[in-house]
Design a protein around this motif. Structure first.
Motif: not given
Length: 386
Positions: A234-242, A355-365
């Motif tokens: 879940m640390d991968a979500l940091e890439e999307y914090f901005p 999987a986090v990257f894919a989930a963001w592409a599909l629907g975001g946070s």
């Protein structure tokens, strides 16, 4: 990662700012970085189990310094790709090595129970040092000193690599893999090795085989490995914090996003610092904490002060739980190949990150928030039974 030892990294985005690369090329570079990590994570863990850990940390720092130097010398797609390969290999050398070095050092001192507290403080320090390093990098870049920011990064990595050589090297737990059976055929994993740090057991392939076999063969260890992979991924979500801070009806102005992200970093530091106390929690309580993190993430996209607080709560609780599950993992590793086994969890985290990257592409946070709650539901089972 070396950021767990002496963290000081300017934002890599600074290196892309004047490159003229397209979004597609930048995305391709992140893919190169991810693939490098996937391919080298476990093999680098075995390298750490085969050779002195302080030397492995030093090599990782040198490779990351080399990555920055290549970026400066060849500021184009090919140069950035080569730099990301070096950076990815360097990062994989830190993964597992830091955890093993800290746990073995505390065990040698007779206080392995302090690992959650120490690990939490290391992680908190890594978050806190983002503040001065990001400020320094931003000021250097704003002053037009692009090269200065890069060479400061090179120097910092090399300084950290040199500092790592001063770390004491405690004996490895358990006998060498080709000697881990007593005359009666029963394994004796607890007998400390008397090997000198420069002669730490059998060959590389034997070390790799034993570490992977231990990770795959012990149910309790498998459960801890899976827990670390899920939470750490879940640390991968940091890439999307901005993007999260700037999105929504109450999203922050672009110029304010870097400053607001420091608030999230402080929350991460606070959560990690509580990891020692949280280590007393049972699986159900720990799952509850992670579930609250998922619920908070669901509100983070609203933007404004409420969204920022929600994002900080998510990040702080996720870092707290990560410290705890990593501690459970270290407690369950009993052989010499500690870094290899830990790297298996890091490999799993890389897969979860995809999987986090894919989930963001599909629907975001919101989709990632649902995934976080799902992980919380799984945690009691994997931590108890593997």
């Amino acid at each position: 990662m070396l950021a767990d030892v002496v963290p000081l990294y300017p934002l890599y985005a600074l290196f892309f700012a004047d490159s003229g690369m397209s979004d597609t090329e930048i995305s391709a570079l992140f893919a190169v970085w991810s693939v490098t990590g996937l391919l080298t994570e476990v093999p680098s863990g075995a390298l750490s189990d085969r050779f002195p850990r302080r030397h492995v940390l030093g090599l990782g720092g040198v490779l990351q310094a080399g990555g920055y130097a290549v970026w400066l010398a060849l500021p184009g797609f090919a140069g950035f790709a080569a730099g990301f390969v070096l950076w990815g290999i360097g990062t994989s050398l830190f993964s597992g090595t830091v955890e093993a070095l800290v746990f073995e050092g505390l065990s040698e001192a007779g206080v392995p129970e302090l690992y959650p507290t120490v690990r939490g403080r290391i992680t908190a320090a890594a978050h806190l040092t983002q503040l001065p390093s990001a400020a320094a990098a931003t000021l250097l870049f704003a002053a037009g000193a692009y090269a200065a920011a890069g060479w400061v990064s090179v120097g910092t990595c090399l300084a950290a690599a040199a500092l790592a050589q001063t770390f004491p090297e405690p004996p490895r737990a358990g006998p060498p893999p080709d000697e881990d059976a007593e005359p009666d055929g029963e394994p004796d994993r607890e007998r400390p090795s008397t090997a000198a740090p420069e002669a730490v057991g059998p060959g590389y392939l034997a070390t790799l085989r034993v570490g992977v076999a231990e990770a795959a063969g012990l149910p309790l260890l498998r459960g801890a490995l899976l827990a670390v992979a899920l939470v750490n991924g879940m640390d991968a979500l940091e890439e999307y914090f901005p993007l999260i801070v700037g999105q929504g009806p109450g999203g922050a102005a672009i110029a304010a996003v870097p400053l607001l992200l420091l608030v999230v970093a402080l929350a991460g530091a606070g959560g990690a610092g509580l990891g020692g106390r949280a280590s007393r929690l049972g699986p159900l309580a720990l799952a509850g904490v992670f579930g609250v993190a998922g619920l908070a993430l669901g509100f983070a996209g609203a933007g404004g002060a409420a969204g920022l607080v929600a994002l900080g709560v998510f990040h702080g609780l996720q870092q707290c739980v990560l410290v705890v599950v990593d501690s459970r993992l270290q407690e369950r590793v009993s052989g010499r190949a500690r870094a290899t086994a830990t790297s298996v969890a890091a490999l799993g985290a890389e897969i979860v990150a995809l999987a986090v990257f894919a989930a963001w592409a599909l629907g975001g946070s919101p989709w990632i928030a649902v995934g976080t709650v799902a992980i919380a539901v799984l945690l009691p089972r994997v931590l108890r039974r593997g």
